[in-house]
Design an enzyme around this catalytic site. Structure first.
Site, PDB file in Angstrom:
ATOM      1  N   LYS A 151      41.373  56.359  27.538  1.00  9.05           N
ATOM      2  CA  LYS A 151      40.888  55.077  27.012  1.00  9.05           C
ATOM      3  C   LYS A 151      39.619  55.230  26.175  1.00  9.05           C
ATOM      4  O   LYS A 151      39.380  54.460  25.246  1.00  9.05           O
ATOM      5  CB  LYS A 151      40.662  54.103  28.166  1.00  9.05           C
ATOM      6  N   ASN A 204      44.346  42.738  38.536  1.00 11.73           N
ATOM      7  CA  ASN A 204      44.560  43.451  37.276  1.00 11.73           C
ATOM      8  C   ASN A 204      45.982  43.993  37.127  1.00 11.73           C
ATOM      9  O   ASN A 204      46.243  44.787  36.221  1.00 11.73           O
ATOM     10  CB  ASN A 204      43.557  44.601  37.107  1.00 11.73           C
ATOM     11  N   GLU A 238      47.774  47.236  23.556  1.00  9.49           N
ATOM     12  CA  GLU A 238      47.363  46.072  24.338  1.00  9.49           C
ATOM     13  C   GLU A 238      46.054  45.495  23.807  1.00  9.49           C
ATOM     14  O   GLU A 238      45.128  46.232  23.463  1.00  9.49           O
ATOM     15  CB  GLU A 238      47.223  46.447  25.812  1.00  9.49           C
ATOM     16  N   GLU A 293      43.764  48.899  25.076  1.00 11.14           N
ATOM     17  CA  GLU A 293      44.228  50.258  25.318  1.00 11.14           C
ATOM     18  C   GLU A 293      45.610  50.411  24.707  1.00 11.14           C
ATOM     19  O   GLU A 293      46.215  49.435  24.272  1.00 11.14           O
ATOM     20  CB  GLU A 293      44.297  50.568  26.823  1.00 11.14           C
ATOM     21  N   ASN A 316      49.357  52.075  25.781  1.00 10.81           N
ATOM     22  CA  ASN A 316      50.206  52.740  26.763  1.00 10.81           C
ATOM     23  C   ASN A 316      51.278  53.517  26.025  1.00 10.81           C
ATOM     24  O   ASN A 316      52.118  52.932  25.332  1.00 10.81           O
ATOM     25  CB  ASN A 316      50.842  51.716  27.707  1.00 10.81           C
ATOM     26  N   PHE A 330      48.125  38.717  49.742  1.00 11.97           N
ATOM     27  CA  PHE A 330      49.012  39.552  48.924  1.00 11.97           C
ATOM     28  C   PHE A 330      48.939  41.027  49.302  1.00 11.97           C
ATOM     29  O   PHE A 330      49.126  41.904  48.467  1.00 11.97           O
ATOM     30  CB  PHE A 330      48.699  39.383  47.434  1.00 11.97           C
TER      31      PHE A 330
END
Length: 691
Positions: A116, A235, A275, A288, A290, A348
């Site tokens: 990154k 995230n 992104e 970033e 991917n 969660f």
């Protein structure tokens, strides 16, 4: 094209790649760890090879094991899927040295974009808008704090080699920088073998929008429009859609042009994703890149009609792109929901266990949906070693509203036993006004669902659920009475008591003789509902207590249903889906349009008696700290005899590649530490006790 390829992955993406290869006449080789010995992808492939124990580092991340599997089977190429080795430059380099084709971008592009920090430098050089922040890795918490104060809060601390939400922490204050730095570094080291992190500005009310790019080995690069992935938790993406409700055609063109410019600058030659983070005014910044296929790629495939896996295979085989930019035009709207093995009622947290029952959406005459990508079957085990995804549910419609409606219907048909899951929560997202209006941000879930992961029950929902549960109980009673040569009265009263204490009284009368379909009238205290339940042409009789979906129809000329029309129905003979499971005699679990819970169906006199019984409660005063999910003890922050304050960190538990901080709920003194670092814990295992 290739004669035989090996898929260096597992789960739904391995199954997805195998399906495309079968369509193209390509033989496939699956690899598996001991935990995946009986997984569907091993059955679907032409060959299957064991590569190691359950731990990813000793199996799916072991390059030598993958190379050995290629040598044993004669595979000409390897598709990495996503995750694991898909973004490690060392993998395509090792394959090239062995004379095996990597179905993905060249190693140089992976190195440039997979890091990154380096990718941000490349983006700046290519004229791509970037987020304000540091230009290199941060070596210490003190350095991170200094940089954060220069940039201004809030800031994002991110793993340089990361992805999928791993190694990411948002810090709103100096105190949060220190802990966020340590957790991000630790997760980065565990997930990627690289603990470097960097710090950049966190955009307030951000939206996550990404551009799908596709390049070949002849210098051609195009983009396949955008996806919006703003609905995230910790995230990690939960819901994705294409196109984005935020973008105008002009903004879409600008983002696409920047994505193509960046991909061209690094000689990108496969499918990949650039992104961006955008604010609510559609100002966007590079986040970033991917360098792989994305989990959410199906929504792009639906709106563009392009099979991305097939394109990756053709590009890797040296073919030129047959598509031009002007060929890419969006059609309709697609939404993907990620069905996870997690417990929404417990923050969660991951849920592990065996899928004793698995009923996912399926094609039929009475319900519209598009596609379910899954890598498990009934009987499969969800383990702590891998990502907790069960399946991806993907729908398509002419408009966003239509796609949302179809997704809601599909989610209500899901029935899973053995583990906890998030299907009802996903349905609650679809039913939320803010989702339906397209007012999204990455903070949506935290802002709109701070306490409960489901929506409250209004009167219309309660009446419908009570009606179906009462009919289920009536039919069960009729089956019992049949053996006793007795018949039930024409009108049968029931009282339905929900677990929150609400009571709904109903009287059911059969409105016609039993034939192809049964017709019932349900009279409530405040309204009435006319319901058909029974066989649909060409389908077997299925009803609620079987753990399947109750099917409702109504007559558009019936005046009794008008009070429910707005809340429950759309048009004549529309089927309303509802999950209703008979857990024990008289007790049902339900999920419908984002609401879930349990209820009892009683005859009125029994209900009156139950209302007089006091509720029993037990508690230990919060003195025992329990493990909220199955996981591994990564660290302990206290010892016996230590005094702790409310909110203080006690331990860190790793589950499904995520580190979860366990904190004290109240002040006290540590009486006993029941675990040690490295211990594997079951859910509700005692971590420590407080005095």
């Amino acid at each position: 094209m290739f004669g035989k390829i090996l898929i260096a992955n597992r789960g739904e993406i391995a199954c997805r790649i195998i399906k495309t290869c079968k369509r193209l006449g390509i033989a496939t080789v699956a690899v598996y760890s001991d935990a995946d010995r009986s997984s569907p992808h091993t059955e679907m492939a032409d060959e299957a090879v064991r590569i190691g124990p359950p731990e990813a580092a000793k199996s799916y991340l072991a390059i030598d094991a993958i190379l050995d599997a290629c040598a044993k089977t004669g595979a000409e190429a390897v598709h990495p899927g996503y995750g694991f080795l898909s973004e490690r430059a060392a993998f395509p380099q090792a394959l090239e040295a062995a004379g095996i084709v990597f179905i993905g971008p060249n190693a140089a592009a992976i190195e440039a974009m997979g890091d990154k920090i380096e990718s941000k430098r490349r983006a700046d050089a290519a004229g791509v808008s970037t987020v304000p922040g540091g230009q290199g890795a941060v070596e210490s918490a003190a350095d991170a704090l200094k940089l954060a104060e220069e940039i201004g809060y809030p800031v994002m601390i991110k793993a340089s080699a990361g992805g999928g939400g791993k190694g990411m922490r948002i810090a709103h204050s100096a105190a949060e920088v220190g802990e966020g730095f340590e957790r991000a570094r630790s997760e980065a080291a565990t997930s990627f073998g690289d603990d470097r992190v960097f710090v950049e500005k966190f955009i307030t009310e951000p939206r996550h929008i990404e551009i799908q790019v596709l390049g070949d080995k002849h210098g051609n690069v195009i983009h396949l429009l955008e996806r919006e992935c703003s609905i995230q938790r910790r995230n990690q993406k939960v819901i994705e859609e294409a196109p984005s409700p935020l973008l105008t055609p002009e903004t879409r063109a600008k983002m696409g042009a920047q994505a193509v410019a960046l991909a061209t600058a690094v000689d990108y030659d496969s499918a990949g994703t650039v992104e961006f983070v955008a604010d609510q005014n559609a100002n966007f910044y590079f986040l970033e890149m991917n360098t792989r296929l994305q989990v959410e790629h199906p929504v792009t495939e639906f709106v563009t009609g392009v099979d991305l896996v097939e394109q990756m295979l053709r590009v890797a085989a040296g073919e030129k792109l047959a598509l031009r930019q002007e060929d890419i035009k969006p059609e309709g709207w697609a939404i993907e929901a990620r069905l996870y093995a997690e417990d929404p009622e417990r923050g969660f947290l991951p849920s592990t266990g065996r899928l004793r029952r698995l009923r996912l959406p399926g094609a039929s005459e009475w319900r519209s949906f598009e596609r379910v990508d899954k890598g498990v079957v009934e009987g499969s085990e969800i383990s702590r070693f891998y990502d907790p995804m069960i399946a991806k549910v993907v729908v398509h419609g002419d408009t966003r509203d239509e796609a949302t409606e179809r997704m809601s219907e599909a989610l209500d048909t899901i029935h899973i036993d053995g583990i906890r899951h998030n299907a009802t929560f996903l349905a609650a997202l679809m039913a939320h006004p803010r989702w339906q209006e397209g007012r999204l941000s990455t903070g949506f879930i935290a802002e709109e669902f701070p306490d409960s992961p489901s929506l409250p029950l209004d009167r219309a929902k309660r009446n419908l659920i009570a009606a179906i549960a009462s009919i289920a109980e009536l039919e069960e009673a009729e089956r019992r009475e049949k053996f006793g040569q007795r018949s039930l009265p024409d009108e049968t009263p029931y009282s339905v008591i929900f677990d929150d204490g609400e009571r709904v009284n109903a009287v059911i009368s059969r409105a016609s003789e039993k034939s192809e379909e049964d017709r019932f009238q349900i009279q409530f205290e405040d309204e009435a509902l006319l319901v058909w339940q029974g066989e649909h042409p060409g389908r077997p009789h299925e009803f609620a207590w079987c753990g399947l979906v109750a099917r409702l129809r109504y007559d558009d000329h019936d005046p009794l249903k008008h009070s429910l029309r707005e809340a429950l129905f759309k048009a004549d003979e529309t089927v309303v889906t509802m999950g209703l499971q008979r857990e024990q005699p008289g007790r049902y679990g339900f999920n419908h349009l984002g609401s879930r819970g349990s209820l009892h169906v009683y005859r009125p006199r029994i209900a009156d008696l139950m209302a007089l019984m006091p509720e029993k409660r037990t508690a230990d005063g919060g003195k025992r700290v329990l493990c909220p999910m199955p996981g591994l003890v990564v660290s302990l922050s206290v010892s016996e005899g230590d005094k702790v304050e409310a909110g203080q960190q006690l331990a860190v538990i790793e589950a499904m590649k995520m580190e979860n901080v366990i904190r004290a709920e109240q002040p006290g003194k540590v009486k006993r530490v029941a675990v040690a670092v490295g211990d594997s814990l079951a859910v509700d295992a005692v971590i420590l006790e407080l005095e």
